[in-house]
Design a protein around this motif. Structure first.
Motif, PDB file in Angstrom:
ATOM      1  N   PHE A   3       0.698  -1.112   0.025  1.00  0.00           N
ATOM      2  CA  PHE A   3       0.076  -0.005  -0.036  1.00  0.00           C
ATOM      3  C   PHE A   3       0.939   1.351  -0.002  1.00  0.00           C
ATOM      4  O   PHE A   3       1.916   1.046   0.687  1.00  0.00           O
ATOM      5  CB  PHE A   3      -1.064  -0.039   1.054  1.00  0.00           C
ATOM      6  N   LEU A   4       0.396   2.144  -0.790  1.00  0.00           N
ATOM      7  CA  LEU A   4       1.095   3.451  -0.740  1.00  0.00           C
ATOM      8  C   LEU A   4      -0.126   4.589  -0.560  1.00  0.00           C
ATOM      9  O   LEU A   4      -0.735   4.622  -1.556  1.00  0.00           O
ATOM     10  CB  LEU A   4       1.882   3.750  -2.031  1.00  0.00           C
ATOM     11  N   GLN A   5       0.318   5.330   0.305  1.00  0.00           N
ATOM     12  CA  GLN A   5      -0.682   6.482   0.677  1.00  0.00           C
ATOM     13  C   GLN A   5       0.043   7.649  -0.008  1.00  0.00           C
ATOM     14  O   GLN A   5       1.233   7.991   0.244  1.00  0.00           O
ATOM     15  CB  GLN A   5      -0.944   6.955   2.179  1.00  0.00           C
ATOM     16  N   THR A   6      -0.343   8.178  -1.427  1.00  0.00           N
ATOM     17  CA  THR A   6       0.167   9.342  -1.950  1.00  0.00           C
ATOM     18  C   THR A   6      -0.346  10.594  -1.498  1.00  0.00           C
ATOM     19  O   THR A   6      -1.142  10.765  -0.518  1.00  0.00           O
ATOM     20  CB  THR A   6      -0.318   9.152  -3.438  1.00  0.00           C
ATOM     21  N   GLU A   7       0.305  11.833  -1.797  1.00  0.00           N
ATOM     22  CA  GLU A   7      -0.022  13.140  -1.575  1.00  0.00           C
ATOM     23  C   GLU A   7      -1.325  13.527  -1.941  1.00  0.00           C
ATOM     24  O   GLU A   7      -1.720  14.711  -1.282  1.00  0.00           O
ATOM     25  CB  GLU A   7       1.153  14.180  -1.819  1.00  0.00           C
ATOM     26  N   ASP A   8      -1.887  13.044  -3.000  1.00  0.00           N
ATOM     27  CA  ASP A   8      -3.451  13.385  -3.233  1.00  0.00           C
ATOM     28  C   ASP A   8      -3.687  12.516  -4.322  1.00  0.00           C
ATOM     29  O   ASP A   8      -3.151  11.552  -4.630  1.00  0.00           O
ATOM     30  CB  ASP A   8      -3.229  14.914  -3.987  1.00  0.00           C
ATOM     31  N   GLU A   9      -4.960  12.527  -4.773  1.00  0.00           N
ATOM     32  CA  GLU A   9      -5.685  11.691  -5.734  1.00  0.00           C
ATOM     33  C   GLU A   9      -5.117  11.700  -7.144  1.00  0.00           C
ATOM     34  O   GLU A   9      -5.104  10.878  -7.838  1.00  0.00           O
ATOM     35  CB  GLU A   9      -7.187  12.081  -6.009  1.00  0.00           C
ATOM     36  N   ILE A  10      -4.226  12.791  -7.552  1.00  0.00           N
ATOM     37  CA  ILE A  10      -3.604  12.887  -8.899  1.00  0.00           C
ATOM     38  C   ILE A  10      -2.587  11.750  -8.845  1.00  0.00           C
ATOM     39  O   ILE A  10      -2.449  10.968  -9.540  1.00  0.00           O
ATOM     40  CB  ILE A  10      -3.222  14.155  -9.207  1.00  0.00           C
ATOM     41  N   SER A  11      -1.748  11.864  -7.684  1.00  0.00           N
ATOM     42  CA  SER A  11      -0.703  11.133  -7.270  1.00  0.00           C
ATOM     43  C   SER A  11      -1.254   9.521  -7.365  1.00  0.00           C
ATOM     44  O   SER A  11      -0.718   8.567  -7.734  1.00  0.00           O
ATOM     45  CB  SER A  11       0.086  11.561  -6.283  1.00  0.00           C
ATOM     46  N   ALA A  12      -2.283   9.507  -6.705  1.00  0.00           N
ATOM     47  CA  ALA A  12      -2.855   7.935  -6.341  1.00  0.00           C
ATOM     48  C   ALA A  12      -3.468   7.401  -7.790  1.00  0.00           C
ATOM     49  O   ALA A  12      -3.074   6.203  -7.949  1.00  0.00           O
ATOM     50  CB  ALA A  12      -4.137   8.180  -5.529  1.00  0.00           C
ATOM     51  N   GLY A  13      -4.043   8.162  -8.490  1.00  0.00           N
ATOM     52  CA  GLY A  13      -4.288   7.659 -10.006  1.00  0.00           C
ATOM     53  C   GLY A  13      -3.227   7.327 -10.802  1.00  0.00           C
ATOM     54  O   GLY A  13      -3.049   6.066 -11.453  1.00  0.00           O
ATOM     55  N   PHE A  14      -2.034   8.450 -10.791  1.00  0.00           N
ATOM     56  CA  PHE A  14      -1.091   7.867 -11.653  1.00  0.00           C
ATOM     57  C   PHE A  14      -0.115   6.812 -11.060  1.00  0.00           C
ATOM     58  O   PHE A  14       0.460   5.972 -12.106  1.00  0.00           O
ATOM     59  CB  PHE A  14      -0.215   9.016 -11.984  1.00  0.00           C
ATOM     60  N   SER A  15      -0.093   6.786  -9.919  1.00  0.00           N
ATOM     61  CA  SER A  15       0.688   5.576  -9.118  1.00  0.00           C
ATOM     62  C   SER A  15       0.035   4.339  -9.548  1.00  0.00           C
ATOM     63  O   SER A  15       0.701   3.277  -9.697  1.00  0.00           O
ATOM     64  CB  SER A  15       0.712   5.873  -7.643  1.00  0.00           C
ATOM     65  N   THR A  16      -1.342   4.140  -9.607  1.00  0.00           N
ATOM     66  CA  THR A  16      -1.745   2.889  -9.764  1.00  0.00           C
ATOM     67  C   THR A  16      -1.434   2.703 -11.166  1.00  0.00           C
ATOM     68  O   THR A  16      -1.137   1.376 -11.414  1.00  0.00           O
ATOM     69  CB  THR A  16      -3.270   3.170  -9.718  1.00  0.00           C
ATOM     70  N   ILE A  17      -1.625   3.607 -12.081  1.00  0.00           N
ATOM     71  CA  ILE A  17      -1.223   3.149 -13.665  1.00  0.00           C
ATOM     72  C   ILE A  17       0.223   2.777 -13.600  1.00  0.00           C
ATOM     73  O   ILE A  17       0.598   1.680 -14.230  1.00  0.00           O
ATOM     74  CB  ILE A  17      -1.339   4.526 -14.344  1.00  0.00           C
ATOM     75  N   GLY A  18       1.227   3.306 -12.936  1.00  0.00           N
ATOM     76  CA  GLY A  18       2.499   2.711 -12.777  1.00  0.00           C
ATOM     77  C   GLY A  18       2.465   1.173 -12.230  1.00  0.00           C
ATOM     78  O   GLY A  18       3.415   0.596 -12.831  1.00  0.00           O
ATOM     79  N   GLY A  19       1.999   1.247 -11.269  1.00  0.00           N
ATOM     80  CA  GLY A  19       1.882  -0.383 -10.643  1.00  0.00           C
ATOM     81  C   GLY A  19       1.275  -1.114 -11.616  1.00  0.00           C
ATOM     82  O   GLY A  19       2.042  -2.307 -11.822  1.00  0.00           O
ATOM     83  N   ILE A  20       0.335  -0.982 -12.535  1.00  0.00           N
ATOM     84  CA  ILE A  20      -0.320  -1.887 -13.457  1.00  0.00           C
ATOM     85  C   ILE A  20       0.875  -2.035 -14.584  1.00  0.00           C
ATOM     86  O   ILE A  20       1.051  -3.307 -15.083  1.00  0.00           O
ATOM     87  CB  ILE A  20      -1.479  -1.300 -14.078  1.00  0.00           C
ATOM     88  N   LEU A  21       1.267  -0.903 -15.073  1.00  0.00           N
ATOM     89  CA  LEU A  21       2.527  -0.929 -16.066  1.00  0.00           C
ATOM     90  C   LEU A  21       3.565  -1.970 -15.415  1.00  0.00           C
ATOM     91  O   LEU A  21       4.351  -2.557 -16.293  1.00  0.00           O
ATOM     92  CB  LEU A  21       3.038   0.384 -16.475  1.00  0.00           C
ATOM     93  N   ALA A  22       3.709  -2.035 -14.299  1.00  0.00           N
ATOM     94  CA  ALA A  22       4.839  -3.015 -13.760  1.00  0.00           C
ATOM     95  C   ALA A  22       4.440  -4.162 -13.604  1.00  0.00           C
ATOM     96  O   ALA A  22       5.335  -5.305 -13.292  1.00  0.00           O
ATOM     97  CB  ALA A  22       5.563  -2.355 -12.616  1.00  0.00           C
ATOM     98  N   GLY A  23       3.434  -4.624 -13.971  1.00  0.00           N
ATOM     99  CA  GLY A  23       2.579  -5.688 -13.803  1.00  0.00           C
ATOM    100  C   GLY A  23       1.947  -6.232 -12.618  1.00  0.00           C
ATOM    101  O   GLY A  23       1.587  -7.518 -12.236  1.00  0.00           O
TER     102      GLY A  23
END
Length: 367
Positions: A58-78
């Motif tokens: 789990f990662l709590q990001t600094e806002d929803e912008i970061s949460a959304g793009f972090s989710t994309i990053g995790g998905i791209l990493a498989g």
């Protein structure tokens, strides 16, 4: 490898937010990214509480912008990653959601709707229906399941992961503050016990193997310099979305076969409608329900057939006709008269619906 917590059918008394966290684990989710916002906070809290047992992340990001793009990053990493949000968080996350839509990334998000604007009521609404289906600067190539209760939350959170990874369109489980906060019994299960096999994830960036030897190059477009090139890709997405729609569409009918007054409702309001229908039937009024479970894409053909059978239609929702506007576009040409019962940001009760239908019987709507 994530450790699944539910190995056999287990009956529990949980809040809806807790159910979502357990469902994500059952779906073999490996990572959640998120930022606190009511009324979805307990999804994050429960996920974090279960982390040591699941061996997930789990990662709590600094806002929803970061949460959304972090989710994309995790998905791209498989990783089988996901997020959850509500209200203004849903608004802020639209940029990432639009990117996922355009890049065909299997983005999974649970949305617990609340009333707007951002500082308004934080517990309940159906005011994020159109936002979730069509938000962002795109064409709305998204899949949205609208849930009506805790068993739905569990079933469709699991399904959301499979749908997203199978079709590679962003997939949302749309609920609301009532469902997130209230408690009710729910049966948790291992998807494998129901014959559900989780679609495997795929590493999109830095995948193993040599390009053009072991695998093809990954080319996920997020930038188009020519309008014609953008249109070509969007036309292809439109064709693909329409092709898969019949495989995805889901709906539920309750006493609709002989209904003279057909109620169209989604989410938790559909549960109120079922209560009302039983009471109306006891009074000799033939009412029935058509509940679209997928509100994007809508189950158009069965809905048109149900409406064509009825003498009148009642649209009811806890918003000012957001679902109704989406449905009316698809029902164009039908002459069945309709009435509305809209309560913006307020729960629609069975009594509300009974009173409205009785009024419709006394004074029928006209085209």
């Amino acid at each position: 490898m994530v450790k699944k917590l539910i190995e056999k059918d287990t009956r529990m008394f949980l809040t809806g937010n807790e159910v979502i966290a357990y469902a994500a684990n059952a779906a073999e989710a490996e990572f959640m990214y998120g930022y606190p916002i009511t009324p979805q906070n307990e999804i994050m809290h429960t996920w974090c509480k279960l982390l040591p047992k699941m061996e997930a992340g789990f990662l709590q990001t600094e806002d929803e912008i970061s949460a959304g793009f972090s989710t994309i990053g995790g998905i791209l990493a498989g990783k089988r990653a996901f997020t959850a949000t509500a209200g203004p968080g849903n608004v802020i996350m639209q940029d990432a959601m639009s990117m996922a839509e355009m890049m065909r990334i299997p983005f999974v998000c649970a949305v617990m709707q609340r009333g707007g604007p951002s500082t308004a009521t934080v517990i309940y609404a159906q005011q994020e229906t159109q936002l979730t289906c069509f938000g962002g600067n795109g064409e709305g190539y998204r899949i949205v399941y609208s849930t009506a209760g805790h068993q739905d939350l569990y079933d469709y959170m699991i399904k959301a992961f499979n749908t997203a990874w199978k079709y590679r369109f962003p997939t949302f489980m749309l609920a609301d503050g009532y469902q997130g906060k209230m408690r009710e019994p729910v049966t948790l299960y291992d998807p494998a016990s129901r014959g559900i096999k989780m679609v495997p994830t795929e590493t999109y960036l830095r995948a193993p193997g040599k390009i053009d030897v072991d695998r093809k190059a990954t080319h996920l477009r997020n930038t188009f310099n020519l309008e014609e090139e953008l249109m070509e890709h969007l036309n292809a997405y439109e064709e693909e979305f329409n092709r898969i729609a019949p495989e995805i569409e889901e709906y539920f009918e309750y006493k609709a076969d002989d209904a003279e007054i057909l109620i169209i409702a989604h989410g938790i309001v559909a549960r109120s409608a079922m209560t009302a229908i039983d009471e109306l039937r006891a009074k000799g009024i033939k009412a029935g329900l058509f509940r679209p479970i997928t509100i994007r894409p809508l189950p158009v053909e069965p809905m048109r057939k149900a409406v064509a059978r009825a003498k009148q239609v009642l649209f009811t929702e806890s918003a000012n006709g957001q679902l109704k506007r989406m449905v009316m576009e698809k029902l164009y040409g039908l002459q069945t008269p309709y009435s509305t019962l809209f309560k913006m940001g307020v729960g629609v009760t069975g009594d509300d619906i009974v009173a409205k239908v009785e009024e419709m019987v006394k004074t029928p709507a006209t085209v």
